[in-house]
Design a protein around this motif. Structure first.
Motif, short mmCIF file in Angstrom:
data_model
loop_
_atom_site.label_atom_id
_atom_site.label_comp_id
_atom_site.label_asym_id
_atom_site.label_seq_id
_atom_site.Cartn_x
_atom_site.Cartn_y
_atom_site.Cartn_z
N HIS A 158 0.80 -1.23 0.00
CA HIS A 158 0.00 0.00 0.00
C HIS A 158 0.83 1.28 0.00
O HIS A 158 0.27 2.37 -0.13
CB HIS A 158 -0.91 0.03 1.22
CG HIS A 158 -1.99 -1.02 1.23
ND1 HIS A 158 -2.99 -1.06 0.28
CD2 HIS A 158 -2.21 -2.07 2.05
CE1 HIS A 158 -3.80 -2.08 0.52
NE2 HIS A 158 -3.34 -2.72 1.60
N ALA A 159 2.14 1.18 0.16
CA ALA A 159 2.96 2.38 0.38
C ALA A 159 2.82 3.40 -0.75
O ALA A 159 2.61 4.60 -0.51
CB ALA A 159 4.43 1.98 0.56
N GLU A 160 2.93 2.95 -1.99
CA GLU A 160 2.88 3.89 -3.11
C GLU A 160 1.52 4.56 -3.21
O GLU A 160 1.43 5.77 -3.46
CB GLU A 160 3.23 3.17 -4.41
CG GLU A 160 4.69 2.75 -4.49
CD GLU A 160 5.05 2.20 -5.86
OE1 GLU A 160 4.17 2.18 -6.75
OE2 GLU A 160 6.22 1.79 -6.04
N ALA A 161 0.44 3.81 -2.99
CA ALA A 161 -0.90 4.39 -3.07
C ALA A 161 -1.12 5.41 -1.95
O ALA A 161 -1.75 6.46 -2.16
CB ALA A 161 -1.95 3.29 -3.00
N LEU A 162 -0.62 5.12 -0.78
CA LEU A 162 -0.77 6.05 0.34
C LEU A 162 0.01 7.33 0.09
O LEU A 162 -0.47 8.44 0.39
CB LEU A 162 -0.30 5.39 1.63
CG LEU A 162 -1.16 4.23 2.14
CD1 LEU A 162 -0.42 3.45 3.22
CD2 LEU A 162 -2.50 4.73 2.67
N ARG A 163 1.21 7.20 -0.45
CA ARG A 163 2.02 8.39 -0.75
C ARG A 163 1.34 9.23 -1.83
O ARG A 163 1.27 10.47 -1.71
CB ARG A 163 3.41 7.96 -1.23
CG ARG A 163 4.37 9.12 -1.41
CD ARG A 163 4.82 9.65 -0.06
NE ARG A 163 5.73 10.78 -0.22
CZ ARG A 163 5.35 12.07 -0.27
NH1 ARG A 163 4.06 12.37 -0.18
NH2 ARG A 163 6.23 13.03 -0.40
N ALA A 164 0.81 8.59 -2.85
CA ALA A 164 0.11 9.32 -3.91
C ALA A 164 -1.16 9.99 -3.40
O ALA A 164 -1.58 11.03 -3.92
CB ALA A 164 -0.22 8.37 -5.06
N ALA A 165 -1.77 9.41 -2.36
CA ALA A 165 -3.01 9.95 -1.81
C ALA A 165 -2.79 11.19 -0.96
O ALA A 165 -3.75 11.91 -0.66
CB ALA A 165 -3.72 8.88 -0.98
N GLY A 166 -1.54 11.45 -0.56
CA GLY A 166 -1.28 12.68 0.19
C GLY A 166 -0.77 12.49 1.60
O GLY A 166 -0.57 13.47 2.32
N ILE A 167 -0.56 11.24 2.02
CA ILE A 167 0.07 11.03 3.33
C ILE A 167 1.55 11.39 3.20
O ILE A 167 2.24 10.94 2.29
CB ILE A 167 -0.11 9.58 3.81
CG1 ILE A 167 -1.60 9.35 4.14
CG2 ILE A 167 0.75 9.28 5.03
CD1 ILE A 167 -1.91 7.95 4.60
#
Length: 327
Positions: free
Chosen positions: A107-116
Motif C-alpha cells: 500500500h505504500a505507493e498508493a498512500l504516498r500518492a493519496a497525500g500522506i
C-alpha cells in the motif's frame, strides 16, 4: 490561521489522531488481549463521508494536523481513498499515518500518492523471536513494509519502540544502529497502564531517562528538534542526521503542552489518553446536524479536556485498551 479551539487551560488544540478501526492483525501484549473479540460493530463505524465531515469541521476551526491510526489502519478497506479526501480539505497541512507496517509493502505507493506525508511504524524488536513474543507476528513483513515506504518517498519515517525491561531493553543500541543505517528517525516510548493489558505490562516499565543516559555513554547526543505535533523530546546523534525522541508519559509527563484529541472509529472524541472525558459525535452526525451544530459540538468537547492524566496516581482508572482509543 491559528486554532480556534483552545481548552480551559489555554492549550491550542490543532492535532487530531483519527482511528479508522479498532481492529488489528497483530496482538501486542501491552495493547490488546490475545483472545480479544469485542470489537466495535461495523454499523457503528464512522463512514468515510462522516469522517471527512468531522475532520473538515476541525480544519475550519484551525486543526492543521491529522494522523490516521487504529488498531491497524491498513485493515480498513479503501484507506488511500480516505487519505486522498482528507488531504484535499482546505486548511489541513499535515496528514500522517501510524502503522505496524505488516501491510505497508503493498500500500505504500498508493498512500504516498493519496497525500500522506509522514509515517510512524511500531517496531519493538529486531529479533524475529522477540518480535513474535511481543506481537505474535512476523518481523520480515514489517521490514518489507519499511523498505517499501522508504522507496515510495516517505520522509521522515519514524520508528516507535516501546521499551520494556527484560523484554527488549537490551536492543536499544541495536535499534539506534538500525535507524542510522536506513535513515529512519527513532522514538522510544514508555509503557502506559491502559486497560488490563497495559497494567499487566507495568512490571516491564522502564524510565526512559535511564535509556537516554545509557545512550549518552555510547553516542554524543546534541539537542534536536523534529517537525510534527507529537510529544517527543528529541536529541540528535552528533555527526549524523539521526534524531532520537523520548516519549515519557509516566516519568516526565507533557500534559501542559498537549495539543491533541483522539477520534475513535465509532465517533467518540477522547480528550485525554489517561482520562475518561469523551464526547459522542456519531448520534449528532446521524441525526442530521448542521455544520454549525457540529462545530459547536467540537467546541463543547474541547471544554471537557482535563488538565492532565492520572496514570501515576490512578493506574487502574482506564479500562479501555489502547486499540479502542486510537493510538
Amino acid at each position: 490561521m491559528s486554532s480556534l479551539l483552545t481548552d480551559r487551560f489555554g492549550r491550542n488544540i490543532e492535532y487530531v489522531r483519527l482511528s479508522v478501526t479498532d481492529r488489528c492483525d497483530l496482538r501486542c501484549f501491552y495493547c490488546m488481549p490475545r483472545g480479544f473479540r469485542d470489537f466495535e460493530i461495523p454499523e457503528h463505524w464512522l463512514s468515510f463521508d462522516e469522517i471527512e465531515r468531522v475532520i473538515g469541521a476541525f480544519a475550519r476551526l484551525g486543526t492543521r494536523r491529522v494522523r490516521l491510526t487504529g488498531g491497524e489502519p491498513l485493515v480498513r478497506h479503501g484507506l488511500p481513498d480516505l487519505a486522498r479526501r482528507l488531504a484535499a480539505l482546505p486548511g489541513l497541512e499535515d496528514l500522517s499515518l501510524s502503522t505496524n507496517a505488516t501491510r505497508l509493502a503493498r500500500h505504500a505507493e498508493a498512500l504516498r500518492a493519496a497525500g500522506i506525508q509522514r509515517i510512524n511504524v511500531s517496531l519493538d524488536s529486531l529479533v524475529p523471536e522477540t518480535f513474535r513474543q511481543i506481537t505474535r507476528g512476523r518481523l520480515d513483513k514489517v521490514l518489507d513494509g519499511l523498505m517499501a515506504a522508504r522507496a515510495a518517498g516517505f520522509r521522515p519515517i519514524k520508528i516507535n519502540m516501546v521499551v520494556m525491561k527484560g523484554i527488549n531493553d537490551h536492543e536499544v543500541e541495536d535499534m539506534v544502529e538500525f535507524c542510522l543505517e536506513h535513515g529512519f528517525t527513532l522514538r522510544f516510548i514508555e509503557t502506559m497502564p491502559m486497560g488490563d493489558t497495559g497494567r499487566n505490562a507495568s512490571d516491564r516499565y522502564l524510565d526512559l531517562r535511564e535509556v537516554r543516559a545509557r545512550l549518552a555513554r555510547r553516542f554524543e547526543l546534541l539537542p534536536g528538534v523534529m517537525p510534527g505535533g507529537g510529544p517527543a523530546r528529541y536529541v540528535q546523534v552528533a555527526g549524523t542526521e539521526l534524531r532520537i525522541g523520548f516519549i515519557t508519559p509516566i516519568s516526565q509527563h507533557f500534559c501542559d503542552t498537549c495539543n491533541r484529541v483522539r477520534l475513535s472509529v465509532d465517533g467518540t472524541l477522547y480528550m485525554c489518553l489517561g482520562q475518561e472525558h469523551r464526547f459522542e459525535l456519531r448520534p449528532l452526525l446521524r441525526s442530521g446536524c448542521t455544520d454549525t451544530e457540529l462545530e459547536q459540538a467540537i467546541r463543547d468537547a474541547i471544554n471537557l479536556k482535563p488538565e492532565r492524566h492520572e496514570f501515576t496516581e490512578k493506574p487502574e482508572k482506564i479500562l479501555r485498551f489502547m486499540s479502542m482509543t486510537g493510538g
